[in-house]
Design a protein around this motif. Sequence first.
Motif, mmCIF file in Angstrom:
data_model
loop_
_atom_site.group_PDB
_atom_site.id
_atom_site.type_symbol
_atom_site.label_atom_id
_atom_site.label_comp_id
_atom_site.label_asym_id
_atom_site.label_seq_id
_atom_site.Cartn_x
_atom_site.Cartn_y
_atom_site.Cartn_z
ATOM 1 N N PRO A 122 -1.021 0.924 13.666
ATOM 2 C CA PRO A 122 -0.552 2.453 13.454
ATOM 3 C C PRO A 122 -1.491 3.399 13.348
ATOM 4 O O PRO A 122 -1.269 4.793 13.902
ATOM 5 N N TRP A 164 6.651 2.906 2.023
ATOM 6 C CA TRP A 164 7.150 2.219 3.362
ATOM 7 C C TRP A 164 7.062 0.676 3.134
ATOM 8 O O TRP A 164 8.154 -0.232 3.605
ATOM 9 N N ARG A 165 5.911 -0.025 2.639
ATOM 10 C CA ARG A 165 5.801 -1.225 2.671
ATOM 11 C C ARG A 165 6.576 -1.854 1.688
ATOM 12 O O ARG A 165 7.023 -3.067 2.004
ATOM 13 N N HIS A 186 -1.089 10.072 8.931
ATOM 14 C CA HIS A 186 -0.563 9.077 9.312
ATOM 15 C C HIS A 186 0.555 8.463 8.704
ATOM 16 O O HIS A 186 1.275 7.544 9.185
ATOM 17 N N ASN A 187 0.705 8.864 7.342
ATOM 18 C CA ASN A 187 1.789 8.310 6.710
ATOM 19 C C ASN A 187 2.223 9.168 5.620
ATOM 20 O O ASN A 187 1.402 10.066 5.314
ATOM 21 N N GLU A 247 0.579 -1.190 -0.087
ATOM 22 C CA GLU A 247 0.112 0.080 0.096
ATOM 23 C C GLU A 247 0.982 1.443 0.188
ATOM 24 O O GLU A 247 0.330 2.491 -0.408
ATOM 25 N N SER A 248 2.044 1.250 0.569
ATOM 26 C CA SER A 248 2.882 2.275 0.541
ATOM 27 C C SER A 248 4.385 2.323 0.246
ATOM 28 O O SER A 248 4.873 1.017 0.093
ATOM 29 N N ARG A 258 3.470 -4.245 13.234
ATOM 30 C CA ARG A 258 2.299 -3.858 13.770
ATOM 31 C C ARG A 258 1.701 -4.972 14.878
ATOM 32 O O ARG A 258 1.824 -6.231 14.639
ATOM 33 N N PHE A 263 4.217 3.026 18.024
ATOM 34 C CA PHE A 263 3.363 3.941 17.080
ATOM 35 C C PHE A 263 2.912 5.063 17.970
ATOM 36 O O PHE A 263 2.521 6.277 17.632
ATOM 37 N N ARG A 270 -1.283 6.355 16.323
ATOM 38 C CA ARG A 270 -0.632 7.665 16.084
ATOM 39 C C ARG A 270 -1.697 8.617 16.326
ATOM 40 O O ARG A 270 -1.347 9.679 16.403
ATOM 41 N N ASP A 283 6.879 8.153 8.598
ATOM 42 C CA ASP A 283 7.599 7.297 7.908
ATOM 43 C C ASP A 283 9.071 7.654 7.834
ATOM 44 O O ASP A 283 9.821 6.945 8.095
HETATM 45 O O1 AHR Z 1 2.320 -0.169 9.800
HETATM 46 C C1 AHR Z 1 3.444 0.590 9.447
HETATM 47 C C2 AHR Z 1 2.603 1.502 8.521
HETATM 48 O O2 AHR Z 1 1.852 0.941 7.378
HETATM 49 C C3 AHR Z 1 3.437 2.767 7.784
HETATM 50 O O3 AHR Z 1 3.716 3.892 8.480
HETATM 51 C C4 AHR Z 1 2.792 2.873 6.465
HETATM 52 O O4 AHR Z 1 3.459 3.672 5.551
HETATM 53 C C5 AHR Z 1 2.334 1.499 6.160
HETATM 54 O O5 AHR Z 1 1.393 1.326 5.183
#
Ligand code: AHR
Length: 309
Positions: free
Chosen positions: A160, A31-32, A214-215, A28-29, A106, A124, A164, A243
């Motif tokens: 998160p 980061w991931r 949050h991200n 999804e990101s 997580r 978080f 957060r 992030d």
């Molecule tokens: O669990 C971490 C979070 O999950 C990150 O902050 C976010 O970017 C990711 O999708």
Amino acid sequence: CMGLGFGIAGSAYAEKPLVLGFSQVGAESEWRTANTASIKDAAKQAGVTLKFADAQQKQENQVKAIRSFIAQKVDVIAFSPVVESGWDTVLGEAKAAKIPVILTDRAVDAKDKSLYVTFIGSDFVEEGRRAGRWLLERAKSMPAGDINIVELQGTVGSAPAIDRKSGFAEIIAANPHLKIIRSQSGDFTRAKGKEVMEAFLKTDGKKINVLYAHNDDMAIGAIQAIEEAGLKPGKDILVISVDGVKGAFEAMMAGKLNVTVECSPLLGPQLMKVAKQVVAGETVPKRITTEESVFPAEVAAKEFPNRKY
Ligand code: AHR
């Protein structure tokens, strides 16, 4: 599993590689993506056989993956739970099969802590507090009166997003002028971050002083929405996110993001180390917390070359 070698150096019995089943949240990101790369690289380096499953942000897919790892009798299961609740049954099945479970990134809200051996990842709540502290400080030099904040939450029910939100709220409560006027999930993606920010701008437009995302990905999507609305992100609307991905540093250097609170995705090496310890029967700490810092826009250009994700 491991260790037909009986600890004898040069034994004829070579050790079988450890088999790790890993269920990832999704892609999804930014980061991931970095987190997945870290886990895959570290497994290769550590000689661990990795069975990797992408759950596409769906809990049911993670449950299926964990059940399949149990059926395959892997040595260790690790996963990053998309949401906090609803894991007791499947983790009970892993326990019954005597397969240790390691949580990464997580947490789960299971009452029975024996369902997992350890949890490796960030704090978080502290990340939320760090975002809040930056704003509390910044607010001191802002014009008198209310400061209206909109919040882009992460995936509903995820650790998160929950943490957060609460860490940030805890800190900004010290200044009654800091007001969260809207808060909605953007599911940790750029596309949803943009979409929800567009809706915020439509209803509240010029009233908005601060965005807390949050991200970074949601912040980057929202920055686009702010620009399309004819406003200046980073100036007309202060932007705070979490992030510390490269994309966030680029946005800071362009003056569009004010601060990012670091959350490290580089959990792979630690995971491999702990997995080996657990299979060897060693005791590991129940909680392994990642060390992180905060990067305001002022240090972005200097820090950028050091960024690893
Ligand atoms: O669990 C971490 C979070 O999950 C990150 O902050 C976010 O970017 C990711 O999708």
